[in-house]
Structures are given as C-alpha cells and as structure tokens.
Motif scaffolding. Structure first.
Motif, short mmCIF file in Angstrom:
data_model
loop_
_atom_site.label_atom_id
_atom_site.label_comp_id
_atom_site.label_asym_id
_atom_site.label_seq_id
_atom_site.Cartn_x
_atom_site.Cartn_y
_atom_site.Cartn_z
N LEU A 211 0.83 -1.20 0.00
CA LEU A 211 0.00 0.00 0.00
C LEU A 211 0.87 1.25 0.00
CD1 LEU A 211 -2.95 1.00 0.12
CD2 LEU A 211 -2.75 1.00 2.62
N ALA A 212 1.92 1.25 0.80
CA ALA A 212 2.80 2.42 0.88
C ALA A 212 3.40 2.74 -0.48
CB ALA A 212 3.90 2.17 1.91
N TRP A 213 3.85 1.70 -1.18
CA TRP A 213 4.52 1.93 -2.47
C TRP A 213 3.53 2.32 -3.57
CZ3 TRP A 213 8.33 0.64 0.70
CH2 TRP A 213 9.63 0.98 0.32
N ASN A 214 2.22 2.16 -3.33
CA ASN A 214 1.23 2.57 -4.32
C ASN A 214 0.57 3.91 -3.97
OD1 ASN A 214 0.64 0.37 -6.53
ND2 ASN A 214 1.07 -0.74 -4.64
N VAL A 215 0.65 4.29 -2.71
CA VAL A 215 0.07 5.56 -2.28
C VAL A 215 1.09 6.69 -2.36
CG1 VAL A 215 -0.86 6.79 -0.27
CG2 VAL A 215 -1.72 4.53 -0.85
N ILE A 216 2.36 6.36 -2.14
CA ILE A 216 3.43 7.35 -2.16
C ILE A 216 4.33 7.09 -3.37
CG2 ILE A 216 5.38 8.31 -0.89
CD1 ILE A 216 4.03 7.33 1.68
N THR A 217 4.60 8.15 -4.12
CA THR A 217 5.42 8.06 -5.32
C THR A 217 6.85 8.46 -4.99
OG1 THR A 217 3.53 8.61 -6.72
CG2 THR A 217 5.73 8.88 -7.68
N VAL A 218 7.80 7.57 -5.33
CA VAL A 218 9.21 7.88 -5.18
C VAL A 218 9.91 7.53 -6.49
CG1 VAL A 218 9.27 7.51 -2.69
CG2 VAL A 218 9.72 5.60 -4.23
N ALA A 219 11.05 8.13 -6.72
CA ALA A 219 11.82 7.86 -7.93
C ALA A 219 12.27 6.40 -7.94
CB ALA A 219 13.02 8.80 -8.00
#
Length: 256
Positions: A211-219
């Motif tokens: 969920l974290a990796w789909n809600v928050i965008t990082v390079a």
C-alpha cells in the motif's frame, strides 16, 4: 492423533512443491499447451484470475493431502489468533511510511481498484499459496523443519517475481527484485510462525508495504536503491522484533 497427511512425506512434499511453484502460472501453462484461459472481462482481469486460480490450487492441494479429521483452515494458517500480532506489524511499518513520504510525495493519480488489487487481493492470494501451503502446511502437516519450509517457499516466491519482471534477461536489477522479494517471503513466514502459525501478521506487513509503495510516489532510483530497500528491511526487522515479544501462549499453534 492420526498422521495429518494422507500421503507419505516424500510424495506429499513433491505435490506441494509443484503446487506452490506453478500455482500462479496456470494460465501460462494452459496457453503453452494450446488451451488458453481468457482473462476476466474487467481491469486487472488477467492478474485477478491468476491469483484466484492460485488460491484455488492451494486450497485444493491442501484438501487432497490433509487427512480426514484435521482442520483445513488451521493447516493453512487461516484461523484468527487475535489482533495483537497484526497490529504490532502495522505499527512497525509506520517509520517506513514516514520515510517514503519524506523521500517522495503522495500520488496524485490513485486508482482505488488498483489499490484494492495490488495492496490487498493479490497479497492475500500470495500469502495463502506461499505462506499458507508452502510454509504452514509444509511444516505442520508434512513435518518440514520450519526454517526449511520458510526458505523453500521464499525462494519460490522470489523466483515468481523475478520471472515476472524479466527473469534471466533482466540483469542485475531483476536479480535484486529476486533477492528482496525472497527475503520478504522469509520474513512473512517468520512473522506467521511468531503469531501461532497464522497468516495475518505476515499479511499485515505485505499489505502495508504494498500500500505504501502505491500511495506514495518515489523515484525508481530511490525505490530500488539503498533508501527504499533499507526502509523495507527496516520495517521487516522491526516487525519481527515486536512480534518476538508476543506471549508464549500466543506463539503456540492450536492443534490441527
């Protein structure tokens, strides 16, 4: 109590390994032999069907191997052991969420259906196949040492994701996916063991990180660099540390 498996350990173990290794590849195998199975007519229809078939394979394999008089749900770790373990795991992921938010930003194009599939439905199916059948069933019903069951399913879990992103042709980055996912699979199993051989603590970590990796965008460089990997492994280590403090009675599995 009678032997919990219908078959002797060796043939039962071979059946289990085939089911875990091939459970997510049913449609690919069907296509290869000339009998393709069409995707469901909806977004994520192919992946959803793959995961539903994998879940069905896990349940069917367990039902076929489990001797009468034993609980199918408990043999796969589907019983509930209370909220304490999953809540401790979710608490352990809070620093990861904060770190990701610090390194990136909230996504502006969040798709609720995508979140449901990627952060809940697909992880649940993977947990039933790999940790339910590949770990809990292998250890409790077939008598594998826990570390062996955890390691084997972790390798298979890593291999599935490695092949999914390119396999041998993908180079070092795909090999890193194999390693990180395999370590994650082992940690999920360890959390399940600490919570009485139930799936829900491992699932809590799996769901929260997805969920974290789909809600928050990082390079991409951060996601697969030392920062992203460090946040994942840090959350996993903290989850294990917190669950290690569970009372002995909570860590003891109920009889099959």
């Amino acid at each position: 109590m009678s032997q919990p498996s219908r078959l002797p350990r060796l043939p039962a173990s071979l059946v289990l390994l085939l089911a875990v290794a091939l459970g997510l590849w049913v449609r690919d195998i069907a296509k290869a032999i000339g009998t393709p199975i069409p995707a469901l007519p909806m977004p994520f229809g192919g992946s959803l069907l793959d995961n539903l078939l994998a879940t069905a394979i896990a349940l069917l394999t367990a039902a076929l191997l489990l001797a009468p008089g034993n609980s199918l749900a408990r043999s796969l770790g589907l019983q509930w052991n209370g909220p304490r373990g999953p809540l401790l795991v979710l608490l352990a992921t809070v620093p990861c969420w904060i770190g990701l938010w610090w390194l990136g930003a909230l996504a502006t194009d969040i798709d609720l259906l995508a979140l449901l599939m990627l952060a809940l439905v697909f992880p649940l199916a993977e947990e039933i196949l790999f940790r339910g059948l590949g770990f809990v069933f292998a250890q409790r019903v077939l008598g594998w040492p826990w570390w062996l069951a955890a390691s084997v399913q972790a390798v298979l879990f890593g291999a599935v994701h490695w092949l999914g992103v390119g396999g041998p042709e993908g180079g070092a980055m795909d090999a890193l996916v194999f390693a990180v996912t395999g370590i994650g699979g082992f940690i999920f199993a360890l959390l399940n063991r600490l919570d009485g051989y139930t799936l829900w603590s491992g699932l809590a970590l799996h769901v929260s990180l997805n969920l974290a990796w789909n809600v928050i965008t990082v390079a991409d460089a951060i996601a697969m660099g030392w920062q992203g990997i460090g946040l994942r492994l840090g959350a996993a280590a903290l989850a294990v540390l917190l669950c290690w403090q569970l009372p002995a009675r909570a860590r003891r599995p109920v009889p099959l």
